[in-house]
Design an enzyme around this catalytic site. Structure first.
Site, PDB file in Angstrom:
ATOM      1  N   GLU A 160       0.854  -1.191   0.000  1.00 57.16           N
ATOM      2  CA  GLU A 160       0.000   0.000   0.000  1.00 57.16           C
ATOM      3  C   GLU A 160       0.887   1.236   0.000  1.00 57.16           C
ATOM      4  O   GLU A 160       1.841   1.330   0.786  1.00 57.16           O
ATOM      5  CB  GLU A 160      -0.908   0.018   1.227  1.00 57.16           C
ATOM      6  CG  GLU A 160      -1.766   1.289   1.340  1.00 57.16           C
ATOM      7  CD  GLU A 160      -2.667   1.284   2.572  1.00 57.16           C
ATOM      8  OE1 GLU A 160      -3.150   0.199   2.949  1.00 57.16           O
ATOM      9  OE2 GLU A 160      -2.881   2.372   3.165  1.00 57.16           O
ATOM     10  N   GLU A 165      -2.460  11.615   3.189  1.00 64.69           N
ATOM     11  CA  GLU A 165      -3.563  11.400   4.117  1.00 64.69           C
ATOM     12  C   GLU A 165      -3.490  12.465   5.197  1.00 64.69           C
ATOM     13  O   GLU A 165      -2.419  12.966   5.542  1.00 64.69           O
ATOM     14  CB  GLU A 165      -3.548   9.984   4.707  1.00 64.69           C
ATOM     15  CG  GLU A 165      -2.229   9.540   5.284  1.00 64.69           C
ATOM     16  CD  GLU A 165      -2.237   8.062   5.662  1.00 64.69           C
ATOM     17  OE1 GLU A 165      -3.315   7.428   5.620  1.00 64.69           O
ATOM     18  OE2 GLU A 165      -1.167   7.542   6.001  1.00 64.69           O
TER      19      GLU A 165
END
Length: 566
Positions: A160, A165
């Protein structure tokens, strides 16, 4: 929205890309996939998939409380922008009612290696977790676009890549955005993270980028690299990033993003464009003007300076030496500094350096051969048990090494009854605390820069662990001095160790019939410890070349002798 504003943004994108050439290892220039969000209404179904299926158990991961939907109110294009909207509203799907809705979009495009640029304005509301990220195309996740055909691998083995974020780092200052990588060796609360401050976050658009090559993954904010992930030895455990990945855009709600305020109604992430670049042109020309030379040298590192030109815009370098092989890439015509670490002092090293392009075309006269010898260690080391706070059951090793005008400070906690150990370097005056970098086990290091040769510095280390902390005493070190930190009470001329430098057998001639000796290396690691008579021998034939310190303790006091092993 775009009266040739697209062309303007394209030029800006090119300028941003050009400005960051020197910061990434491979420059990708061919636009292979994009969405400019020019058509109002629903998102382009040929490019995006709404992931709405709940995981087993009926809740999304990390304690999130939203339903992801394909409603037009949760994801739509308007005025040249994609809007991903998180709302407070009861919504029932798959037999489960939740109080918040949002959207989670999967790109229907996947790729291996390249650059992603996303220009976006993200929400900063408490309890929201906006994200721009990637997952392996092979992820086994029901409801994901590629799962039915390619979903063979569980997370995190699929890999990932979190490009951006926000909302899950409450300990960080305002306007902080984070990038992270999740792998089998580090996932969930991963240690593979980097972050930076984005000016006026929540009100301004920023370009969030990720540059992914076979050698490293770099993250950029507005064209400036702020974090690079490049494990020296790549394995499936730390580098599952050798297979195709796809993009995701979403806003999660609650969970590790924190409590959602009761007055929350809705918020949106606005995205101007998503662009993916790769290098697609066929390349048959080999690099030219390849040069390689020696740069700065310390007791444990040798710098190599590499440069070459190639029509593709990128050059691949392979460095082979006794410690293994290092492979890396760099933009054409840009000098690359490569620091070879973990070398022994006073040791000659040979390097074979080859240049090629990413298509495999090799420089005509590969390789270039280089030789360099590391310097001797300028520093002090030893071990101790004294604590100014808490206690040590066994003690700690310490080492101070001068590297030019820098001082590398390394401490190792020897106590075996402590778990979850982290370390902080304490400067005595003015008091300052710095987090140290974990080398391995309970060994931690920190380099302090810009010191004055001959000045005295005073540092201690705080070891924090589950249930408590222990702080070493302060050590005074004279920058540029080669010494033992304890003051010897015996004359070196009266206690002898010879020959020095030693090849095989070190002969001891000591003052007492009962002598406690301990031999440590420059990092304070103990290699032997025993009681010996006034005369004796130490077999050092199997020891690695380098500098060691012999601590001798008897009725006359403590003395340190520096031993050089050839």
């Amino acid at each position: 929205m775009r009266i040739n504003i697209f062309q303007l943004f394209f030029l800006i994108s090119i300028l941003v890309t050009q400005s960051s050439y020197s910061q990434v290892d491979v420059v990708y220039t061919n636009l292979v996939w994009s969405d400019e969000f020019d058509a109002n209404g629903a998102v382009n179904s040929s490019k995006w998939h709404h992931q709405t299926q709940l995981p087993a158990g009926g809740s999304w991961f990390n304690g999130e409380v939203q339903h992801y939907t394909d409603q037009l109110t949760n994801s739509f294009v308007n005025g040249g922008f994609l809007n991903v909207v998180a709302k407070k509203e009861p919504y029932t799907s798959q037999g489960i009612t939740k109080q918040y809705t949002s959207a989670r979009l999967n790109s229907k495009f996947s790729f291996l290696y390249g650059r992603v640029d996303v220009r976006a304005k993200i929400p900063t509301n408490q309890g929201t977790w906006p994200a721009i990220w990637m997952l392996g195309k092979n992820v086994n996740e029901n409801g994901a676009f590629f799962d039915a055909q390619f979903g063979t691998t569980d997370w995190p083995a699929c890999g990932e890549i979190d490009i951006m974020e926000h909302g899950i780092t409450p300990s960080q200052p305002a306007n902080y955005v984070q990038s992270a990588l999740h792998t089998p060796s580090s996932f969930g609360n991963t240690t593979n993270i980097g972050g930076t401050i984005a000016n006026n976050l929540g009100n301004d658009f920023h370009v969030y980028s990720m540059n992914w090559s076979p050698f490293q993954i770099s993250f950029l904010l507005d064209g400036v690299v702020f974090y690079t992930y490049n494990p020296a030895v790549k394995t499936p455990s730390n580098w599952p990033f050798n297979a195709e990945q796809y993009l995701l855009l979403n806003i999660a709600m609650g969970g590790i993003a924190g409590t959602i305020p009761s007055n929350f109604t809705q918020t949106a992430m606005e995205i101007d464009y998503v662009r993916v670049y790769q290098n697609t042109l066929v390349d048959t020309q080999a690099p030219t003007n390849f040069t390689a030379s020696i740069g700065a040298i310390t007791s444990s590192t040798i710098e190599l300076l590499l440069n070459a030109d190639d029509n593709s815009g990128n050059v691949n370098y392979n460095i082979t030496y006794s410690g293994g092989t290092i492979s890396l890439a760099n933009p054409s015509g840009v000098q690359r500094s490569v620091v070879i670490p973990n070398l022994l002092p006073n040791t000659n090293y040979s390097f074979s350096v080859a240049a090629s392009d990413l298509a495999g075309n090799a420089f005509v006269t590969n390789p270039i051969l280089l030789n360099a010898t590391t310097t001797g260690v300028i520093g002090c080391s030893g071990n101790d048990t004294e604590a100014q706070a808490g206690t040590f059951s066994i003690g700690y090793n310490y080492a101070f090494e001068t590297l030019g005008t820098d001082v590398k400070i390394t401490f190792e906690m020897l106590d075996t009854d402590k778990v979850g150990v982290v370390a902080f370097l304490w400067r005595q005056s003015p008091f300052t605390e710095y987090q140290m970098t974990n080398v391995s086990g309970n060994i931690f290091t920190k380099t302090i820069t810009g010191q004055t040769i001959g000045s005295t510095i005073n540092y201690a280390v705080k070891f924090a662990y589950a249930g408590g902390l222990s702080v070493t005493r302060y050590f005074s070190y004279v920058v540029g001095n080669n010494c033992a930190l304890e003051i010897p009470t015996l004359s070196e001329s009266r206690q002898l160790c010879y020959p020095n430098p030693v090849e095989d057998i070190l002969h001891l001639q000591l003052l007492d019939s009962h002598n406690q000796i301990r031999l440590t290396d420059v990092l304070g690691k103990t290699h032997l410890e025993r009681v010996v008579n006034a005369t004796g021998n130490l077999d050092m034939s199997d020891f690695k070349p380098g500098i060691y310190f012999l601590r001798i303790q008897n009725s006359r006091g403590i003395q340190y002798l520096k031993i050089i092993k050839n």
